[in-house]
Enzyme design. Structure first.
Site, PDB file in Angstrom:
ATOM      1  N   VAL A  98       0.797  -1.197  -0.238  1.00 27.98           N
ATOM      2  CA  VAL A  98       0.111  -0.125  -0.012  1.00 27.98           C
ATOM      3  C   VAL A  98       1.270   1.721  -0.046  1.00 27.98           C
ATOM      4  O   VAL A  98       0.648   2.429  -0.704  1.00 27.98           O
ATOM      5  CB  VAL A  98      -1.114   0.255   0.657  1.00 27.98           C
ATOM      6  CG1 VAL A  98      -1.579   1.376   1.471  1.00 27.98           C
ATOM      7  CG2 VAL A  98      -2.140  -1.530   1.130  1.00 27.98           C
ATOM      8  N   GLU A  99       1.824   1.072   1.068  1.00 29.59           N
ATOM      9  CA  GLU A  99       3.082   2.541   0.544  1.00 29.59           C
ATOM     10  C   GLU A  99       3.628   2.696  -0.201  1.00 29.59           C
ATOM     11  O   GLU A  99       3.468   4.334  -0.658  1.00 29.59           O
ATOM     12  CB  GLU A  99       4.049   1.831   2.114  1.00 29.59           C
ATOM     13  CG  GLU A  99       2.976   2.737   3.630  1.00 29.59           C
ATOM     14  CD  GLU A  99       2.820   3.521   4.145  1.00 29.59           C
ATOM     15  OE1 GLU A  99       2.946   4.748   3.021  1.00 29.59           O
ATOM     16  OE2 GLU A  99       1.798   3.700   4.827  1.00 29.59           O
TER      17      GLU A  99
END
Length: 331
Positions: A126-127
């Site tokens: 996600v990051e």
């Protein structure tokens, strides 16, 4: 308006747009706050004041950073649309490849810190999409801009700027060579400089953690961060809830905080899909799934993921992405 005047007006507008969007170097003669900061940091942390002064003369305040931090909030998209931004076929494929390539490091982190590999993979996915998007902003310029041109959070970012300078000294970095997000987050796990200094782990045990290129370091660091924030080994993160009756409707506007025991939630017609002891504390979240509403029960480890990012949707998408990738890896 005659043609010459029209051309002149267009030129003025173009110049205004340029100077309000382009980064510009600092003139320390007109920056007493920056000069005071340089003196204070030099004395407190034993930096060479002339060196710091030379660096800050090269810093460029970046209006794009402020624009991104202060952009007006748009329409809040529903959960199913937010989920689809992160849980894509491509990101799942990348996650499966990342897991298989780093299986030993993930297994070692899970053993040592008690954090499931799926959660670690979910966060890094996600990051930064497994390192595919670590940010292109100069970290030094970004943090300086936010420290001295973003009053509402200047105290926070001034501390992060100091932590960044300490970090570059400890790691032996050229401060102008480091790129990150528009908020100053760094590396595969997008740690702020203070988190980098506190939680980053060196797989080589030499104290020089490389969260930009070394996946072993990044994986262990994410696990260490979550453990230090209170991760509970072997306990659940979130579970879909079975709706037994409609009593849950009296629980509108829940925020996922651990307000109930599993036993109490049974009175509201909500039960976890898997067995959880009735005394376990849980929260409730209702999300628009598109075709139907989703009902989720959240647990202490869900709150720990929110120490990484306070959004309930962030924590749930991390959990779901990692869970999907885990199933794909196991095939």
């Amino acid at each position: 308006m005659n043609q010459k005047l029209s051309i002149f007006v267009k030129l003025i507008i173009s110049l205004l747009l340029f100077f309000t969007s382009a980064a510009f170097a600092l003139d320390l003669r007109h920056e007493p706050e920056v000069r005071a900061y340089i003196t204070a940091v030099s004395k407190k942390y034993d930096f060479n004041e002339n060196q710091l002064t030379s660096w800050f003369r090269q810093v460029q305040f970046n209006p794009e950073v402020i624009a991104k931090m202060t952009q007006p909030p748009g329409r809040v998209i529903p959960w199913y649309a937010y989920r689809d931004l992160f849980i894509t076929d491509e990101r799942i494929r990348e996650g499966v490849a990342y897991w298989r390539k780093n299986a030993k490091a993930l297994a070692a982190a899970e053993r040592e810190y008690g954090v499931p590999a799926s959660v670690i993979v979910g966060i890094i996915g996600v990051e930064t999409s497994y390192g595919g998007n670590k940010g292109h902003f100069s970290a030094f310029d970004t943090l300086s801009t936010l420290a001295f041109r973003y009053p509402s959070r200047s105290k926070f970012f001034m501390n992060e700027l100091t932590q960044f300078l300490l970090l570059t000294r400890e790691q032996g970095w050229n401060p102008f060579s480091i790129k990150g997000s528009y908020a100053g987050a760094l590396g595969l796990p997008q740690f702020m400089p203070s988190s980098y200094r506190i939680y980053a782990i060196s797989a080589e045990d030499n104290g020089l953690s490389d969260l930009f290129h070394n996946n072993r370091d990044a994986i262990a660091s994410v696990a260490n961060y979550l453990q230090k924030k209170g991760w509970r080994r072997g306990e659940p993160v979130a579970l879909p809830a079975k709706v037994v009756n409609q009593n849950f409707r009296s629980l509108s506007d829940q925020d996922g905080r651990l307000r109930f025991s599993i036993g109490e939630l049974a009175n509201y017609g909500l039960e976890p899909e898997k067995h959880v002891p009735s005394s376990t504390r849980a929260g409730v979240l209702f999300f628009d799934g598109g075709d139907a509403w989703e009902h989720w029960l959240t647990f202490a480890n869900f709150q720990v993921i929110k120490r990484y990012n306070e959004s309930n949707r962030y924590a749930l998408v991390v959990y779901e992405l990692g869970s999907i990738i885990k199933k794909q890896v196991a095939k």
